[in-house]
Design a protein around this motif. Structure first.
Motif, PDB file in Angstrom:
ATOM      1  N   PRO A  35       0.819  -1.213   0.000  1.00 55.62           N
ATOM      2  CA  PRO A  35       0.000   0.000   0.000  1.00 55.62           C
ATOM      3  C   PRO A  35       0.851   1.261   0.000  1.00 55.62           C
ATOM      4  N   VAL A 129      -6.640   6.942   8.939  1.00 52.87           N
ATOM      5  CA  VAL A 129      -7.183   5.737   9.565  1.00 52.87           C
ATOM      6  C   VAL A 129      -7.054   5.764  11.095  1.00 52.87           C
ATOM      7  N   SER A 133      -0.306   1.909  13.702  1.00 54.29           N
ATOM      8  CA  SER A 133       0.218   0.619  13.266  1.00 54.29           C
ATOM      9  C   SER A 133       0.794   0.675  11.856  1.00 54.29           C
ATOM     10  N   LEU A 134       0.416   1.708  11.089  1.00 50.70           N
ATOM     11  CA  LEU A 134       0.944   1.822   9.728  1.00 50.70           C
ATOM     12  C   LEU A 134       2.450   2.075   9.702  1.00 50.70           C
ATOM     13  N   THR A 136       4.727   0.352  10.684  1.00 49.35           N
ATOM     14  CA  THR A 136       5.499  -0.837  10.316  1.00 49.35           C
ATOM     15  C   THR A 136       5.657  -0.973   8.804  1.00 49.35           C
ATOM     16  N   LEU A 137       4.917  -0.154   8.050  1.00 45.16           N
ATOM     17  CA  LEU A 137       5.086  -0.171   6.595  1.00 45.16           C
ATOM     18  C   LEU A 137       6.335   0.600   6.168  1.00 45.16           C
TER      19      LEU A 137
ATOM     20  N   PHE B  96       2.773  -8.307  11.158  1.00 48.68           N
ATOM     21  CA  PHE B  96       3.189  -7.035  10.557  1.00 48.68           C
ATOM     22  C   PHE B  96       2.640  -6.852   9.140  1.00 48.68           C
ATOM     23  N   LYS B  98      -0.015  -6.104   6.455  1.00 47.78           N
ATOM     24  CA  LYS B  98      -1.309  -5.442   6.540  1.00 47.78           C
ATOM     25  C   LYS B  98      -1.857  -5.041   5.182  1.00 47.78           C
ATOM     26  N   VAL B 100      -4.427  -2.173   3.651  1.00 45.73           N
ATOM     27  CA  VAL B 100      -5.057  -0.917   4.029  1.00 45.73           C
ATOM     28  C   VAL B 100      -5.987  -0.440   2.917  1.00 45.73           C
ATOM     29  N   ILE B 107      -8.299  -0.975   8.067  1.00 42.70           N
ATOM     30  CA  ILE B 107      -7.016  -1.684   8.128  1.00 42.70           C
ATOM     31  C   ILE B 107      -7.283  -3.143   8.479  1.00 42.70           C
ATOM     32  N   GLU B 109      -4.949  -6.110   9.687  1.00 38.87           N
ATOM     33  CA  GLU B 109      -3.559  -6.388  10.010  1.00 38.87           C
ATOM     34  C   GLU B 109      -3.403  -7.668  10.798  1.00 38.87           C
TER      35      GLU B 109
END
Ligand SMILES: [Zn+2]
Lengths: 172, 120
Positions: A35, A129, A133-134, A136-137, B96, B98, B100, B107, B109
């Motif tokens: 993403p 959002v 947690s994003l 980790t991208l 980890f 995910k 989106v 999300i 995940e």
């Protein structure tokens, strides 16, 4: 180039057109299955204008380009999303060029810009959002940005040679 | 590119690769569960095993996403969002990973079940 000259307007229009073509071209290339990951070809225009004209000219092109692209291909929400990445990237590249000038190559500037583009987009996505947690991208996105930043950087490097010639000819 | 820049870049790449490897190692073992979040609110949590097979639709205020879980691997197969990034994203199976969907503020995940990847 004077900002009110016909030359300037033509040049800017050309750059916006080029950015739009690159944006469209990018939608034709299969997406990287992460993403938010994109090659960022339109950044080539930002980089070229930033290093030949200046910050404000690059900003104008960035805003017009992202607005038109979001109207044509996507939506209003993605306008905020791409602008946040684009503006952060532009500001950082501007500062890098301003303060490091000859000590940094255009390829490295491009890599920094591409990385900041990803960081800006992830930050904006986090706001949308409402989740951290994003984050980790980021490692994979930055890694991809380094590669795409180099592609754009080398393209800019080769284009600039011809670009400078074009800009210098008949300066009025 | 200058020599110094290449060195710095190489270091950054190595560090990032190490981080990714570490994430992979941490995420590789233990219990996994799928956490579905809409607009910051937890919507549903599903424990994943090799035998988890499901097919359901997540209804968000902004639209719907069709989710398929095959042998514990989560994938969004269709959605009515405009950019289809969630559909294009590769299936999620490890901690980890995910998926989106920004337009739907959604999300999906994968989270470790032993609390080591706890957010909020
Ligand atoms: Zn989506």
């Amino acid at each position: 180039m004077k900002r009110n000259s016909t030359r300037y307007l033509t040049f800017m229009a050309m750059m916006i057109t080029l950015a739009l073509i690159l944006s469209y071209f990018e939608t034709l290339i299969p997406a990287i299955p992460i993403p938010g990951a994109k090659i960022g070809l339109p950044n080539l225009v930002t980089l070229l204008v930033l290093s030949t004209l200046g910050f404000w000219d690059a900003l104008v092109i960035l805003i017009i380009r992202t607005t038109i692209v979001s109207m044509l291909f996507t939506s209003v929400l993605s306008l905020a999303y791409s602008l946040s990445g684009g503006i952060l990237s532009l500001v950082i590249m501007f500062l890098v060029i301003r303060f490091l000038k000859d000590r940094i190559s255009i390829v490295a500037t491009s890599v920094i810009g591409a990385t900041m583009h990803s960081v800006g987009q992830v930050l904006c996505a986090m706001l949308i959002v409402e989740s951290f947690s994003l984050a980790t991208l980021l490692p994979i996105l930055i890694l991809i940005s380094i590669v795409t930043g180099m592609i754009v950087g080398f393209s800019a490097k080769f284009t600039l040679k011809h670009f400078n010639l074009m800009l210098r000819k008949g300066t009025t | 590119m200058k020599k110094k820049e290449i060195v710095i870049l190489a270091i950054v790449v190595v560090v990032l690769a190490a981080v990714l490897l570490l994430m992979n190692v941490i995420g590789g073992n233990g219990q996994r569960k799928l956490v579905i979040t809409i607009d910051g609110q937890e919507y549903q949590t599903i424990t994943l095993t090799e035998e988890t097979n499901m097919h359901f639709t997540v209804e968000t205020p902004d639209g719907v996403n069709e989710v398929v879980i095959t042998n514990g691997v989560v994938d969004v197969v269709s959605a009515d969002c405009h950019n289809q990034v969630c559909v294009d994203t590769r299936p999620a199976s490890k901690v980890f990973d995910k998926i989106v969907c920004l337009p739907h503020k959604l999300i999906l995940e994968i989270v470790g079940d032993n609390g080591e990847v706890d957010y909020q």
